[in-house]
Design a protein around this motif. Structure first.
Motif, PDB file in Angstrom:
ATOM      1  N   PRO A   1      -2.753  84.533 -36.293  1.00  0.00           N
ATOM      2  CA  PRO A   1      -1.311  84.260 -36.306  1.00  0.00           C
ATOM      3  C   PRO A   1      -0.540  85.467 -35.771  1.00  0.00           C
ATOM      4  O   PRO A   1      -1.045  86.606 -35.771  1.00  0.00           O
TER       5      PRO A   1
ATOM      6  N   ARG B   1      -6.848  77.879 -41.248  1.00  0.00           N
ATOM      7  CA  ARG B   1      -6.788  78.804 -40.117  1.00  0.00           C
ATOM      8  C   ARG B   1      -7.274  80.195 -40.517  1.00  0.00           C
ATOM      9  O   ARG B   1      -8.041  80.837 -39.800  1.00  0.00           O
ATOM     10  N   TYR B   2      -6.833  80.666 -41.684  1.00  0.00           N
ATOM     11  CA  TYR B   2      -7.303  81.954 -42.178  1.00  0.00           C
ATOM     12  C   TYR B   2      -8.806  81.914 -42.430  1.00  0.00           C
ATOM     13  O   TYR B   2      -9.513  82.901 -42.191  1.00  0.00           O
TER      14      TYR B   2
ATOM     15  N   MET C   1      -1.758  77.624 -44.076  1.00  0.00           N
ATOM     16  CA  MET C   1      -2.604  78.470 -43.243  1.00  0.00           C
ATOM     17  C   MET C   1      -4.000  78.651 -43.811  1.00  0.00           C
ATOM     18  O   MET C   1      -4.762  79.493 -43.309  1.00  0.00           O
TER      19      MET C   1
END
Length: 476
Positions: free
Chosen positions: A369, A325-326, A322
């Motif tokens: 998320p 994405r983070y 992740m």
């Protein structure tokens, strides 16, 4: 290992290194020049990342709030991560050199696939200094940097040549299917112009081939890269050897180590003295160098354990896949905060700023998320239950603004480094032939603790929501 080759090769290493280059012209790189240039670019990039300013900057970054809180305050562990990444990059370059060395005819480059593992195990470190690999490294790096620039230019010119040849084929096909219809004057002029451009471009490409790696022999080029890889390995051991377990010991009479980068006074980049690992079992003292302490369980295949440290632990953002994405969520939050504080003017084409802000908020929400989105909802409900009126007060909104700004002051740089690290690993031509130092993975979110990272992100998003809600209540 040494056992893989006859015993005489180690004793005759100096003879192998001075055996010269095979003069036959049919041993040229040809199309492999671009693969060689990419390997050279990687070697130069690693060499540049080990310069004194970059190491000093690395030490300063290790003490930053984001790295200390999200990853670890232990500098020895952080140095191990940085060293493992650099050594992994060098291993990839060495693997490419080993594949190319099979085509060589001189004994030294051809034996590189056996020499490099022995050097990593420490059996050849004294030879590297004896053969002056380290002293000639700067000159070799400058030469390789020029050769990479020529290869990049050749690649670009060959792309242009391919486009011109494709245009010529299209024109020939059009002439072939046009039948007895005569060409007008404009079409004739375009055809002649294209032919002249093709001739000039082919001459330009052939000239670059003669000046670049294309016409160089395997022995000369691979020999240069092999020596550079060994000198870089020597440099890694000198820089990190006192703090990272598993690196072979070296003599410190050419380069400075990490101790040399500790400023005597308190400067802006000063990060304080590093502490060496505590002695666990035994101490190996080396002339002209500080003691190096090695744990007993690190004596068997220590370099493999060092490389394994690059695998993010299960509790990290990188282990969950992740990180990018983070990083995108955090960068979107940075943009939204800049809009809210008036530090950013997102619209230069007449689009309404409020609509652009709503678009950024929707984009940010879509990137969240499911777990982070649920945590934000719970946190917001708690804020509303406490005091709905207080949320609409300017003091509360300003307080949230300070909290969000403080969190993003160290989350933002890590997110940008994560994005930059990902971009630098792309396979496009600009990145393949880039010789500058790359972003260290240590500065990204890959090794960040997922629980702490998500908690900080939730605080940022809740703060932004309160700020936006206060703005909407004030404008109604």
């Amino acid at each position: 290992m040494v056992a893989l080759m006859p015993k005489s090769w180690l004793a005759d290493l100096k003879t192998l290194l001075g055996s010269g280059i095979d003069p036959d012209s049919d041993n040229c790189l040809g199309i492999l020049a671009f693969e060689v240039a990419a390997t050279m670019a990687r070697l130069v990039s690693i060499h540049n990342s080990l310069s004194a300013p970059r190491i000093q900057q690395l030490r300063s970054d290790m003490r930053s709030e984001g790295i200390s809180y999200l990853i670890s305050p232990d500098q020895t562990y952080l140095l191990t991560l940085a060293c493992a990444e650099i050594l992994t990059e060098l291993d990839r370059a060495a693997d490419a050199v080993s594949r190319l060395s099979i085509r060589c005819r001189s004994p030294f480059p051809r034996a590189f696939s056996c020499i490099y593992p022995d050097a990593k195990n420490g059996s050849l470190m004294s030879f590297l200094e004896e053969f002056k690999f380290t002293k000639g490294s700067e000159k070799r790096m400058k030469t390789m940097e020029k050769q990479v620039a020529f290869a990049s230019r050749l690649y670009s010119e060959m792309d242009t040549l391919n486009d011109l040849e494709a245009s010529e084929r299209k024109m020939d096909d059009w002439k072939k299917h046009s039948g007895p219809i005569p060409l007008d004057q404009k079409a004739v002029e375009q055809s002649d112009l294209l032919k002249r451009e093709l001739v000039a471009q082919r001459l330009r490409v052939h000239k670059l081939m003669d000046e670049s790696l294309w016409q160089m022999s395997f022995d000369k080029v691979v020999g240069t890269m092999a020596k550079s890889a060994l000198s870089i390995l020597y440099r890694i051991c000198l820089v990190f050897g006192q703090f990272v377990h598993g690196l072979p010991p070296v003599y410190n009479n050419t380069y400075d180590t990490l101790y040399s980068y500790t400023p005597k006074g308190k400067g802006k980049l000063s990060s304080g003295p590093l502490k060496s690992p505590k002695p666990v079992v035994y101490e190996t003292t080396i002339r002209h160098s500080a003691p190096i302490f090695v744990q007993k369980d690190d004596k068997s295949k220590p370099l493999k354990k060092l490389i394994k440290s690059m695998v993010p632990p299960p509790s990290t953002v990188g282990s969950a896949g992740m990180a990018l994405r983070y990083a995108n969520v955090i960068l979107a939050a940075v943009k939204l905060l800049a809009m809210r504080l008036g530090d950013l003017k997102p619209s230069d084409q007449g689009e309404d700023d409020e609509e652009d802000e709503w678009g950024t908020r929707e984009e940010l929400y879509e990137m969240l998320p499911a777990g982070v989105r649920a945590a934000v909802k719970i946190k917001l409900k708690e804020c509303w239950k406490k005091d709905v009126r207080a949320v609409a007060e300017q003091g509360v909104a300003d307080g949230w603004g300070q909290v969000v700004k403080g969190l993003l002051s160290w989350l933002g740089p890590m997110a940008r480094d994560t994005e930059r690290w990902q971009e630098e690993r792309n396979l496009d031509r600009m990145q393949r032939f880039a010789v500058g130092p790359r972003t260290v993975k240590l500065k990204t979110l890959h090794f960040a603790d997922s629980v702490k990272t998500e908690a900080a992100m939730v605080e940022v998003l809740v703060g932004l929501s309160c700020m936006c809600w206060y703005h909407e209540q004030r404008t109604w």
